[in-house]
Design a protein around this motif. Structure first.
Motif, PDB file in Angstrom:
ATOM      1  N   TYR A 178       6.018 -12.656   1.391  1.00 54.87           N
ATOM      2  CA  TYR A 178       7.101 -11.871   2.049  1.00 54.87           C
ATOM      3  C   TYR A 178       7.160 -10.560   1.883  1.00 54.87           C
ATOM      4  CZ  TYR A 178       9.204 -13.543  -2.347  1.00 54.87           C
ATOM      5  OH  TYR A 178       9.324 -14.004  -3.612  1.00 54.87           O
ATOM      6  N   HIS A 179       6.367  -9.756   1.122  1.00 58.68           N
ATOM      7  CA  HIS A 179       6.244  -8.613   0.891  1.00 58.68           C
ATOM      8  C   HIS A 179       4.880  -8.186   0.292  1.00 58.68           C
ATOM      9  CE1 HIS A 179       7.565  -4.438  -0.345  1.00 58.68           C
ATOM     10  NE2 HIS A 179       6.908  -4.506  -1.629  1.00 58.68           N
ATOM     11  N   ASN A 180       4.389  -7.220   1.074  1.00 59.70           N
ATOM     12  CA  ASN A 180       3.096  -6.657   0.678  1.00 59.70           C
ATOM     13  C   ASN A 180       3.075  -5.249   1.577  1.00 59.70           C
ATOM     14  OD1 ASN A 180       1.627  -6.864   3.212  1.00 59.70           O
ATOM     15  ND2 ASN A 180       1.488  -9.308   2.736  1.00 59.70           N
ATOM     16  N   HIS A 181       1.994  -4.763   1.265  1.00 60.58           N
ATOM     17  CA  HIS A 181       1.477  -3.338   1.759  1.00 60.58           C
ATOM     18  C   HIS A 181       0.249  -3.336   2.400  1.00 60.58           C
ATOM     19  CE1 HIS A 181       4.811  -1.200  -0.355  1.00 60.58           C
ATOM     20  NE2 HIS A 181       4.681  -2.104  -1.199  1.00 60.58           N
ATOM     21  N   LEU A 182      -0.186  -4.464   3.175  1.00 55.76           N
ATOM     22  CA  LEU A 182      -1.315  -4.567   3.933  1.00 55.76           C
ATOM     23  C   LEU A 182      -1.498  -3.784   5.153  1.00 55.76           C
ATOM     24  CD1 LEU A 182      -2.007  -8.267   3.708  1.00 55.76           C
ATOM     25  CD2 LEU A 182      -3.107  -6.618   2.358  1.00 55.76           C
TER      26      LEU A 182
ATOM     27  N   PHE B  81      11.650  -3.511   7.434  1.00 53.59           N
ATOM     28  CA  PHE B  81      11.960  -2.186   7.273  1.00 53.59           C
ATOM     29  C   PHE B  81      12.404  -1.622   6.042  1.00 53.59           C
ATOM     30  CE2 PHE B  81      16.203   0.505   8.471  1.00 53.59           C
ATOM     31  CZ  PHE B  81      15.888   0.724   9.845  1.00 53.59           C
ATOM     32  N   ARG B  82      11.502  -0.405   5.848  1.00 50.27           N
ATOM     33  CA  ARG B  82      11.811   0.100   4.576  1.00 50.27           C
ATOM     34  C   ARG B  82      12.265   1.845   4.796  1.00 50.27           C
ATOM     35  NH1 ARG B  82       8.803  -0.816  -1.017  1.00 50.27           N
ATOM     36  NH2 ARG B  82       8.902   1.226  -1.898  1.00 50.27           N
ATOM     37  N   PRO B  83      13.363   1.989   4.843  1.00 47.78           N
ATOM     38  CA  PRO B  83      14.386   3.462   5.171  1.00 47.78           C
ATOM     39  C   PRO B  83      14.171   4.121   3.967  1.00 47.78           C
ATOM     40  CG  PRO B  83      15.785   1.622   4.939  1.00 47.78           C
ATOM     41  CD  PRO B  83      14.559   0.946   4.525  1.00 47.78           C
TER      42      PRO B  83
ATOM     43  N   THR C 198       2.501 -10.958  -3.220  1.00 46.55           N
ATOM     44  CA  THR C 198       1.500 -10.287  -3.579  1.00 46.55           C
ATOM     45  C   THR C 198       1.971  -8.652  -3.929  1.00 46.55           C
ATOM     46  OG1 THR C 198       0.506  -9.475  -1.699  1.00 46.55           O
ATOM     47  CG2 THR C 198      -0.516 -11.415  -2.731  1.00 46.55           C
ATOM     48  N   ASP C 199       2.813  -8.244  -2.931  1.00 47.19           N
ATOM     49  CA  ASP C 199       3.126  -6.872  -3.195  1.00 47.19           C
ATOM     50  C   ASP C 199       1.876  -5.588  -3.100  1.00 47.19           C
ATOM     51  OD1 ASP C 199       4.605  -4.361  -3.396  1.00 47.19           O
ATOM     52  OD2 ASP C 199       5.793  -4.844  -5.052  1.00 47.19           O
ATOM     53  N   SER C 200       0.870  -6.405  -2.503  1.00 42.52           N
ATOM     54  CA  SER C 200      -0.591  -5.681  -2.699  1.00 42.52           C
ATOM     55  C   SER C 200      -0.981  -4.978  -1.521  1.00 42.52           C
ATOM     56  CB  SER C 200      -1.562  -6.600  -2.878  1.00 42.52           C
ATOM     57  OG  SER C 200      -2.879  -6.297  -3.209  1.00 42.52           O
TER      58      SER C 200
HETATM   59 ZN    ZN Z   1       5.950  -3.075  -2.571  1.00 46.04          ZN
END
Ligand code: ZN
Length: 466
Positions: free
Chosen positions: A32-36, A182-184, A410-412
């Motif tokens: 539910y959170h990564n940077h792919l 959404f990352r503001p 993963t936050d990967s």
């Molecule tokens: Zn992150």
């Protein structure tokens, strides 16, 4: 003596093994959170070689190579992909006890069935074999996700992002849900007035709303929040040193915005007031749409000015900060709770010294509407290893309900990082197994196994409702 990363890796007891193989292993993954990169997924790319898959963009590995004395040319510079891999392979034997050592070999095993240790002696054959397989259709990025049984994932996206690749992924009928988040951060960062104004200009273009006042600014941002929602987004994310929760009134914020857009300087208290106001507004929108809001707290970023100038942000020069978290976080959550506008919330903490603080903070705002409404997020970044995960699990167990935890992510930036879910599951099963064997928990595997399945998958499915 046990074999290195064998089938019972990290599973010290028979009960732990039964729990892992009976309950955890088969559960699908919700990341539910990564940077792919949604673009790479939309185009279902193949990496040309293992350097591209492993070393392009992975600042964890870059830091280890730097610590091993590798010149930057072979890390982020103009060396060839094979030269970079050679320097990584020469570094790996020196990464023992760093999670990179486990991750590297888990990834070789799980994706390529390679059981060798990466070193200068094995570098060439491992490079050749992995690179050859990465070029085949079986190793396209969509297939890499399928191979790991991923059901849904959330990327990290700026409000001004067009989400064109998310749209293509949906249109192409990819069965794994790839949702935006959404990352503001840039919309509330007023540390550099020129950078902020450039952002306002871009937002104006993307939203087609002329921004002449703070009200216009909010309308433009809200239109993006609405658009993300239409695109299936139901999570927000914020990367912050700490929560800002200064007192402010509307007239003050309007005046600060006017000053900013006139390129006038603002004071430090005005800076904090503006950030405080934006955090509350974003949180209210998240609540209106029943989103989950995430706060990644505590990173001290861009510590090396020389590296920031030459390589930019997110290239491996960040550390754990020692910001004061408790009071402002409490005030912020309470403000939203008071007006009944507190959305489901996940708090990620980078400084292990704050684990218990965060674990107890979550308990202050559970309101009976949703199980585990306020979550203590999994061990993150520098804490994303056996010791950090165990500490987070223990703090959550001691001060909250581990059974309602939404589990690992993963936050990967890497498509190869999914064995980290397996790593987490083994650690989790080992902890439960040990306590059953010690008589600290009843020997009822069906009951404990159900809770393990919940933490691995069911809780996240219920919580996010993708
Ligand atoms: Zn992150």
């Amino acid at each position: 003596m046990k074999k290195f990363i064998d089938e019972n890796f990290l599973l010290k007891s028979k009960t732990a093994q039964d729990l892992y193989y009976g309950y955890a292993k088969a559960m699908p993954i919700i990341d539910y959170h990564n940077h792919l990169s949604p673009e790479q997924i939309a185009n279902d790319i193949n990496f040309e070689n293992i350097t591209q898959a492993w070393l392009y963009g992975d600042h964890y590995k870059w830091r280890a190579m730097r610590a091993n004395g590798v010149p930057e040319k072979y890390i982020t510079g103009d060396a060839t992909d094979y030269e970079k891999f050679e320097h990584w392979a020469a570094t790996v034997p020196f990464t023992l006890r760093n999670p990179l050592f486990h991750w590297t070999h888990l990834e070789l095993q799980r994706y390529f069935d390679i059981n060798k240790i990466l070193s200068p002696e094995t570098a060439k054959e491992i490079y050749d074999e992995c690179s050859a397989r990465l070029k085949t259709p079986e190793y396209s990025v969509k297939n890499l996700l399928r191979k790991m049984n991923v059901k849904a994932l959330c990327t990290t996206d700026d409000p001004i992002d067009s989400l064109e690749f998310h749209k293509k992924i949906i249109e192409d009928g990819f069965e794994i849900k790839v949702l935006p988040a959404f990352r503001p951060d840039k919309a509330m960062n007023v540390d550099d007035v020129a950078v902020f104004n450039a952002y306002v200009n871009k937002l104006q273009e993307v939203s087609n709303i002329l921004i002449a006042s703070f009200d216009d600014y909010l309308q433009a941002l809200k239109s993006r929040h609405d658009f993300f929602h239409e695109m299936g987004c139901c999570v927000s994310d914020h990367g912050l040193e700490q929560i800002y929760s200064a007192d402010y009134n509307e007239a003050e914020i309007k005046n600060i915005f006017r000053k900013l857009t006139a390129s006038e300087s603002i004071s430090q208290p005005e800076n904090i007031k503006f950030k405080s106001a934006m955090l509350v507004i974003f949180a209210q929108w998240d609540h209106e749409k029943n989103w989950v809001q995430q706060y990644h707290l505590g990173a001290l970023r861009n510590n090396n000015t020389r590296a920031l100038k030459t390589l930019g942000a997110d290239t491996g020069w960040d550390s754990i900060g020692d910001f004061s978290q408790g009071k402002q976080l409490s005030k912020f959550l309470d403000k939203l709770d008071t007006t009944n506008q507190l959305a489901k919330t996940i708090l990620y903490n980078l400084n292990p010294a704050d684990n218990e603080l965060i674990a107890t903070m979550t308990g202050n705002f559970n309101d009976g509407s949703v199980a585990g409404k306020i979550q203590f997020g999994s061990g993150w970044w520098f804490m994303d290893q056996k010791d950090g995960m165990t500490k987070q699990i223990n703090a959550l167990s001691n001060m909250g309900l581990l059974s309602k935890f939404v589990g690992m992510l993963t936050d990967s930036r890497s498509f190869m990082s999914y064995p980290r879910h397996e790593y987490f599951r083994r650690i989790l099963c080992n902890l439960f197994g040990e306590e059953i064997e010690n008589g600290e928990l009843p020997d009822n595997q069906e009951w404990v196994g159900k809770i393990i399945e919940d933490i691995c998958y069911n809780n996240a499915r219920e919580y996010f409702r993708f």
